[in-house]
Design a protein around this motif. Structure first.
Motif, mmCIF file in Angstrom:
data_model
loop_
_atom_site.group_PDB
_atom_site.id
_atom_site.type_symbol
_atom_site.label_atom_id
_atom_site.label_comp_id
_atom_site.label_asym_id
_atom_site.label_seq_id
_atom_site.Cartn_x
_atom_site.Cartn_y
_atom_site.Cartn_z
ATOM 1 N N GLU A 183 0.850 -1.182 0.000
ATOM 2 C CA GLU A 183 0.000 0.000 0.000
ATOM 3 C C GLU A 183 0.890 1.238 0.000
ATOM 4 O OE1 GLU A 183 -0.929 0.831 4.710
ATOM 5 O OE2 GLU A 183 -2.386 -0.264 3.529
ATOM 6 N N PRO A 184 0.385 2.376 -0.466
ATOM 7 C CA PRO A 184 1.188 3.596 -0.497
ATOM 8 C C PRO A 184 1.626 3.994 0.913
ATOM 9 C CG PRO A 184 -0.802 3.834 -1.810
ATOM 10 C CD PRO A 184 -0.956 2.564 -1.031
ATOM 11 N N TYR A 185 2.843 4.489 1.028
ATOM 12 C CA TYR A 185 3.361 4.871 2.326
ATOM 13 C C TYR A 185 4.321 6.037 2.168
ATOM 14 C CZ TYR A 185 7.852 2.893 1.043
ATOM 15 O OH TYR A 185 9.043 2.659 0.421
ATOM 16 N N GLN A 186 4.662 6.653 3.272
ATOM 17 C CA GLN A 186 5.707 7.671 3.315
ATOM 18 C C GLN A 186 6.658 7.329 4.455
ATOM 19 O OE1 GLN A 186 4.536 11.826 3.124
ATOM 20 N NE2 GLN A 186 2.680 11.317 1.974
ATOM 21 N N VAL A 187 7.929 7.639 4.271
ATOM 22 C CA VAL A 187 8.952 7.349 5.268
ATOM 23 C C VAL A 187 9.220 8.602 6.095
ATOM 24 C CG1 VAL A 187 11.316 6.557 5.662
ATOM 25 C CG2 VAL A 187 9.999 5.666 3.732
ATOM 26 N N PHE A 188 9.257 8.445 7.411
ATOM 27 C CA PHE A 188 9.504 9.563 8.314
ATOM 28 C C PHE A 188 10.575 9.202 9.341
ATOM 29 C CE2 PHE A 188 5.132 10.088 6.947
ATOM 30 C CZ PHE A 188 5.004 11.455 6.744
ATOM 31 N N PRO A 189 11.427 10.171 9.722
ATOM 32 C CA PRO A 189 12.212 9.990 10.939
ATOM 33 C C PRO A 189 11.227 9.924 12.103
ATOM 34 C CG PRO A 189 12.961 11.900 9.678
ATOM 35 C CD PRO A 189 11.646 11.494 9.117
ATOM 36 N N CYS A 190 11.570 9.219 13.150
ATOM 37 C CA CYS A 190 10.648 9.059 14.276
ATOM 38 C C CYS A 190 11.391 9.211 15.595
ATOM 39 C CB CYS A 190 9.984 7.688 14.196
ATOM 40 S SG CYS A 190 8.718 7.390 15.461
ATOM 41 N N ILE A 191 10.742 9.866 16.541
ATOM 42 C CA ILE A 191 11.283 9.980 17.898
ATOM 43 C C ILE A 191 10.181 9.612 18.883
ATOM 44 C CG2 ILE A 191 12.958 11.742 17.247
ATOM 45 C CD1 ILE A 191 10.225 12.903 19.473
ATOM 46 N N SER A 192 10.587 9.228 20.080
ATOM 47 C CA SER A 192 9.630 8.842 21.105
ATOM 48 C C SER A 192 9.600 9.891 22.207
ATOM 49 C CB SER A 192 10.018 7.478 21.698
ATOM 50 O OG SER A 192 9.014 7.005 22.575
ATOM 51 N N ALA A 193 8.420 10.152 22.743
ATOM 52 C CA ALA A 193 8.262 11.096 23.850
ATOM 53 C C ALA A 193 7.310 10.508 24.881
ATOM 54 C CB ALA A 193 7.736 12.434 23.350
ATOM 55 N N ARG A 194 7.536 10.860 26.127
ATOM 56 C CA ARG A 194 6.690 10.377 27.212
ATOM 57 C C ARG A 194 5.486 11.306 27.393
ATOM 58 N NH1 ARG A 194 10.698 8.266 32.097
ATOM 59 N NH2 ARG A 194 11.947 6.829 30.813
ATOM 60 N N GLN A 197 12.387 19.172 8.483
ATOM 61 C CA GLN A 197 11.807 17.880 8.121
ATOM 62 C C GLN A 197 10.575 17.590 8.978
ATOM 63 O OE1 GLN A 197 14.378 14.440 7.533
ATOM 64 N NE2 GLN A 197 16.185 15.769 7.568
ATOM 65 N N THR A 198 9.682 16.779 8.431
ATOM 66 C CA THR A 198 8.524 16.309 9.187
ATOM 67 C C THR A 198 8.903 15.015 9.895
ATOM 68 O OG1 THR A 198 6.973 17.289 7.615
ATOM 69 C CG2 THR A 198 6.123 15.560 9.052
ATOM 70 N N VAL A 199 8.606 14.945 11.185
ATOM 71 C CA VAL A 199 9.016 13.833 12.032
ATOM 72 C C VAL A 199 7.781 13.167 12.632
ATOM 73 C CG1 VAL A 199 10.252 13.245 14.158
ATOM 74 C CG2 VAL A 199 11.230 14.903 12.561
ATOM 75 N N ALA A 200 7.801 11.846 12.725
ATOM 76 C CA ALA A 200 6.723 11.103 13.366
ATOM 77 C C ALA A 200 6.963 11.047 14.875
ATOM 78 C CB ALA A 200 6.642 9.690 12.796
ATOM 79 N N LEU A 201 5.885 11.070 15.629
ATOM 80 C CA LEU A 201 5.994 11.048 17.092
ATOM 81 C C LEU A 201 5.414 9.759 17.654
ATOM 82 C CD1 LEU A 201 6.790 12.590 19.666
ATOM 83 C CD2 LEU A 201 4.463 13.480 19.738
ATOM 84 N N HIS A 202 6.263 9.029 18.375
ATOM 85 C CA HIS A 202 5.868 7.802 19.062
ATOM 86 C C HIS A 202 5.582 8.129 20.525
ATOM 87 C CE1 HIS A 202 6.944 4.259 21.575
ATOM 88 N NE2 HIS A 202 6.280 3.592 20.644
ATOM 89 N N ILE A 203 4.485 7.614 21.049
ATOM 90 C CA ILE A 203 4.140 7.826 22.463
ATOM 91 C C ILE A 203 4.673 6.658 23.282
ATOM 92 C CG2 ILE A 203 2.300 8.114 24.152
ATOM 93 C CD1 ILE A 203 0.601 9.382 22.034
ATOM 94 N N ILE A 259 2.600 5.169 17.118
ATOM 95 C CA ILE A 259 2.896 6.384 16.378
ATOM 96 C C ILE A 259 1.588 7.153 16.329
ATOM 97 C CG2 ILE A 259 3.715 7.372 14.220
ATOM 98 C CD1 ILE A 259 5.820 5.687 15.537
ATOM 99 N N ALA A 260 1.562 8.355 16.892
ATOM 100 C CA ALA A 260 0.300 9.071 17.052
ATOM 101 C C ALA A 260 0.163 10.293 16.159
ATOM 102 C CB ALA A 260 0.127 9.504 18.508
ATOM 103 N N GLY A 261 1.289 10.851 15.689
ATOM 104 C CA GLY A 261 1.186 12.067 14.899
ATOM 105 C C GLY A 261 2.501 12.462 14.264
ATOM 106 N N ILE A 262 2.502 13.638 13.670
ATOM 107 C CA ILE A 262 3.685 14.176 13.008
ATOM 108 C C ILE A 262 3.835 15.650 13.365
ATOM 109 C CG2 ILE A 262 3.686 12.557 11.069
ATOM 110 C CD1 ILE A 262 2.172 14.623 9.423
ATOM 111 N N PRO A 317 2.069 20.617 14.288
ATOM 112 C CA PRO A 317 1.748 19.262 14.759
ATOM 113 C C PRO A 317 0.380 18.806 14.253
ATOM 114 C CG PRO A 317 1.281 20.837 16.483
ATOM 115 C CD PRO A 317 1.906 21.621 15.354
ATOM 116 N N LYS A 318 0.281 17.511 13.960
ATOM 117 C CA LYS A 318 -0.989 16.935 13.518
ATOM 118 C C LYS A 318 -1.105 15.508 14.045
ATOM 119 C CE LYS A 318 -1.058 19.524 9.141
ATOM 120 N NZ LYS A 318 -1.034 19.410 7.647
ATOM 121 N N TRP A 319 -2.282 15.167 14.517
ATOM 122 C CA TRP A 319 -2.560 13.789 14.902
ATOM 123 C C TRP A 319 -2.788 12.961 13.639
ATOM 124 C CZ3 TRP A 319 -2.620 11.929 19.913
ATOM 125 C CH2 TRP A 319 -2.638 12.883 20.939
ATOM 126 N N LEU A 320 -2.319 11.706 13.632
ATOM 127 C CA LEU A 320 -2.683 10.799 12.563
ATOM 128 C C LEU A 320 -4.186 10.537 12.618
ATOM 129 C CD1 LEU A 320 0.133 8.061 12.668
ATOM 130 C CD2 LEU A 320 0.033 10.141 11.277
#
Length: 200
Positions: free
Chosen positions: A44-55, A83-89, A128-131, A173-176
């Protein structure tokens, strides 16, 4: 809105691939052979993002636009500017409680703070909750700024003291549309996110 969970029926699961979890096969441009938790594959179509985790609660503060400066002990965002980054909770909570007083200092009542915390938890943990978009990064030096400037930076970071941390401006910031289940990692890693869950 529900978290994409591996216990859901196969037909309803969102595909997600975390780089490094499996050797990639040759792919067509714009498609990813995504590996599900049960080892089934679907392109399926996708996009690649750098990702970081936050508490929490800071992850929620970022995606709700309350926190506009991120703080880290290392300049991990330095090479991600613009750059646009993905955010992991992350699963764990932030250990400090200074954010409570700082939100109150903004004039927020207890019920407003409770609503913000509730909204920040709407997708749960371990996802992964947002970007968001990364701005400039610099190291904070208390001796080089006025007391007024220091307080303004603390307010944007919702954190005090800033010590000698590296500060990074963040915006947009935007929620997925739906969260993506993912195991967190230390530092910055890359993830493929389905275009079906990316906000417009």
């Amino acid at each position: 809105m529900k978290v994409i969970d591996v216990t859901m029926p196969k037909s309803k699961r969102k595909k997600f691939r975390q780089h490094g979890s499996r050797k990639a096969e040759p792919e067509k441009e714009g498609e990813s052979t995504s590996l599900n938790r049960d080892n089934t594959e679907s392109a399926e179509p996708y996009q690649v993002f750098p990702c970081i985790s936050a508490r929490q609660p800071y992850a929620g503060f970022i995606l709700d636009g309350l926190k506009t400066i991120e703080t880290r002990w290392t300049p991990k965002f330095k090479n991600l500017e613009n750059q646009t980054v993905a955010l992991h909770i992350a699963w764990k909570d932030w250990e400090g409680t200074e954010w409570k007083d700082m939100l109150a200092e903004r004039g927020m009542e207890e019920d407003e703070i409770s609503q913000v915390l509730e909204n920040g938890e709407k997708y749960g943990r371990g996802v992964i909750a947002g970007i968001f978009t990364v701005g400039e990064t610099w190291q904070f030096e208390a001796d080089s700024v006025s007391e007024e400037e220091k307080e303004a930076l603390e307010k944007q970071a919702i954190l005090r003291p800033l010590n000698e941390k590296y500060l990074t401006r963040i915006h947009s910031p935007k929620w997925l549309l739906e969260p993506m289940t993912c195991r967190g990692q230390v530092g910055v890693w890359k993830v493929d996110i389905s275009e079906n869950v990316l906000p417009k």
